[in-house]
Design an enzyme around this catalytic site. Structure first.
Site, PDB file in Angstrom:
ATOM      1  N   ASP A 200       5.457   6.078   2.159  1.00 42.33           N
ATOM      2  CA  ASP A 200       4.046   6.120   1.762  1.00 42.33           C
ATOM      3  C   ASP A 200       3.240   5.249   2.721  1.00 42.33           C
ATOM      4  O   ASP A 200       3.590   4.080   2.959  1.00 42.33           O
ATOM      5  CB  ASP A 200       3.887   5.608   0.330  1.00 42.33           C
ATOM      6  CG  ASP A 200       2.507   5.876  -0.230  1.00 42.33           C
ATOM      7  OD1 ASP A 200       2.326   6.927  -0.856  1.00 42.33           O
ATOM      8  OD2 ASP A 200       1.614   5.034  -0.026  1.00 42.33           O
ATOM      9  N   ASN A 208      -9.457   6.584   4.365  1.00 36.32           N
ATOM     10  CA  ASN A 208     -10.397   7.627   3.942  1.00 36.32           C
ATOM     11  C   ASN A 208     -11.771   7.049   3.613  1.00 36.32           C
ATOM     12  O   ASN A 208     -12.809   7.622   3.971  1.00 36.32           O
ATOM     13  CB  ASN A 208      -9.842   8.373   2.726  1.00 36.32           C
ATOM     14  CG  ASN A 208      -8.751   9.363   3.094  1.00 36.32           C
ATOM     15  OD1 ASN A 208      -8.740   9.912   4.202  1.00 36.32           O
ATOM     16  ND2 ASN A 208      -7.822   9.592   2.188  1.00 36.32           N
ATOM     17  N   ASP A 217      -6.977  12.829   7.618  1.00 33.63           N
ATOM     18  CA  ASP A 217      -6.111  13.979   7.914  1.00 33.63           C
ATOM     19  C   ASP A 217      -5.442  13.820   9.277  1.00 33.63           C
ATOM     20  O   ASP A 217      -4.282  14.209   9.466  1.00 33.63           O
ATOM     21  CB  ASP A 217      -6.909  15.274   7.870  1.00 33.63           C
ATOM     22  CG  ASP A 217      -7.240  15.708   6.456  1.00 33.63           C
ATOM     23  OD1 ASP A 217      -6.699  15.117   5.504  1.00 33.63           O
ATOM     24  OD2 ASP A 217      -8.048  16.642   6.288  1.00 33.63           O
ATOM     25  N   GLU A 243      -0.595  10.951   0.903  1.00 38.52           N
ATOM     26  CA  GLU A 243      -0.005  10.186   2.006  1.00 38.52           C
ATOM     27  C   GLU A 243       1.481   9.935   1.789  1.00 38.52           C
ATOM     28  O   GLU A 243       2.065   9.060   2.417  1.00 38.52           O
ATOM     29  CB  GLU A 243      -0.737   8.853   2.168  1.00 38.52           C
ATOM     30  CG  GLU A 243      -0.576   7.870   1.023  1.00 38.52           C
ATOM     31  CD  GLU A 243      -1.584   8.066  -0.096  1.00 38.52           C
ATOM     32  OE1 GLU A 243      -1.845   7.086  -0.825  1.00 38.52           O
ATOM     33  OE2 GLU A 243      -2.104   9.181  -0.259  1.00 38.52           O
TER      34      GLU A 243
END
Length: 341
Positions: A200, A208, A217, A243
């Site tokens: 992760d 973000n 992305d 993620e």
């Protein structure tokens, strides 16, 4: 000329399979039944032209090789001609048998070829049938690949995870006719076992929130590319969503598995992501065991990941090590306890 009803039945059976490896086996078995090859090889090459996969059907014996692949120079030369001419290749060998090579698929990530040996030159009808069958296989392969891949990263998606677990734990048969599938590595091999890593990206929400989802992305895409470059072609890589990634590797012991995951962690840590800069990743690892439920396996890896997140992030933690130290608790799900929805 093959029996049309029997041939159509084979096509129906092949296109009903949703496992790429088993489709390859079905393709070779179908070709063997109607053409009677002495030997068939399905060869895959990566974007650098290096072989990373070979499946072989010889005298009703089927085997898959992922490592230490040795290909005859005569076959490599024939493949080179096929690549340059975009046409099938046929050559009479010193043994008076005939070498036949077709290109099955060519993409940015891989090239797939079929190399066969026959006792005599194929007639026009057989050649036409093989060309048509390979075309059907190619189209179905591309459709199936697309359905099994995450659209952003190109990694396997969550839907294919259970199928891969079954593939690792159990050797499957495609045809009712006994034909053992031999694998280079199995879950019960004394020298090798499988390890599942749940990875992760750390503080990904900050990426973000600060730079926007477009850059988020891009981080996910670049992470997946680094993952593909770091791990071997026969390792299994998944994007589980957001993620979160899952990685399944083969390793003879925990020390080697730790080295592989730790090296990948360092690759992410040292990479300079455009605009975003430095990003780190935490990984929780569990040893795979066919005696426990998949839900338990994922829970073990998730607990190791959670511990890594709560204790500094940017680290690799193994569930068994944490369990020995009393830092996590074991949970072993039973069938009645698993609620899917």
């Amino acid at each position: 000329m093959p029996s049309a009803p029997r041939f159509l039945d084979k096509l129906v059976s092949m296109t009903a399979i949703h496992d790429l490896e088993l489709i390859e086996y079905s393709l070779l078995k179908t070709l063997e039944e109607f053409i009677r090859f002495d030997e068939m090889l399905l060869l895959k090459f990566d974007q650098n032209g290096s072989p990373f996969y070979q499946s072989k059907l010889l005298k009703n014996k089927y085997e898959i090789i992922w490592e230490d692949i040795i290909i005859e120079e005569e076959i490599l030369a024939g493949i080179d001609i096929v690549k340059r001419t975009n046409q099938p290749f046929f050559q009479i060998r010193e043994s008076r048998t005939v070498l036949n090579i077709w290109q099955i698929l060519s993409s940015k990530s891989q090239e797939i070829y079929l190399a066969t040996t026959t006792r005599k030159k194929l007639n026009d009808l057989d050649s036409h049938m093989i060309k048509g069958l390979l075309g059907i296989y190619r189209n179905f392969y591309e459709v199936l690949s697309e359905s099994q891949l995450d659209q952003l990263t190109g990694l396997c998606n969550r839907k294919t995870f259970d199928e891969v677990i079954n593939k690792i734990y159990f050797q499957k048969q495609v045809d009712s006719t006994p034909s053992p599938i031999e694998r280079r590595v199995d879950i019960d091999d004394d020298e090798t076992c499988f390890w599942l890593g749940m990875a992760d990206l750390d503080n990904f929400k900050r990426v973000n929130d600060t730079w926007g989802h477009l850059y988020g992305d891009e981080v996910l895409l670049l992470t997946s590319q680094l993952m593909k470059a770091h791990f071997r072609e026969n390792d299994y890589l998944f994007r589980f969503g957001g993620e979160e990634f899952v990685i399944i590797i083969r390793s003879k012991d925990e020390e080697n598995a730790h080295f592989a995951f730790e090296r990948f962690r360092k690759v992410i840590e040292s990479y300079n992501f455009p605009q975003v800069g430095k990003v780190t990743i935490s990984i929780g690892v569990a040893r795979m065991d066919r005696t426990i439920f998949t839900a338990t396996l994922l829970d073990h890896a998730d607990k190791a990941l959670y511990y890594a997140k709560q204790n500094g992030r940017n680290r690799v933690c193994f569930f068994n090590k944490l369990l020995e130290r009393g830092l996590v608790e074991d949970t072993n799900f039973t069938a009645g306890e698993i609620e899917l929805f």
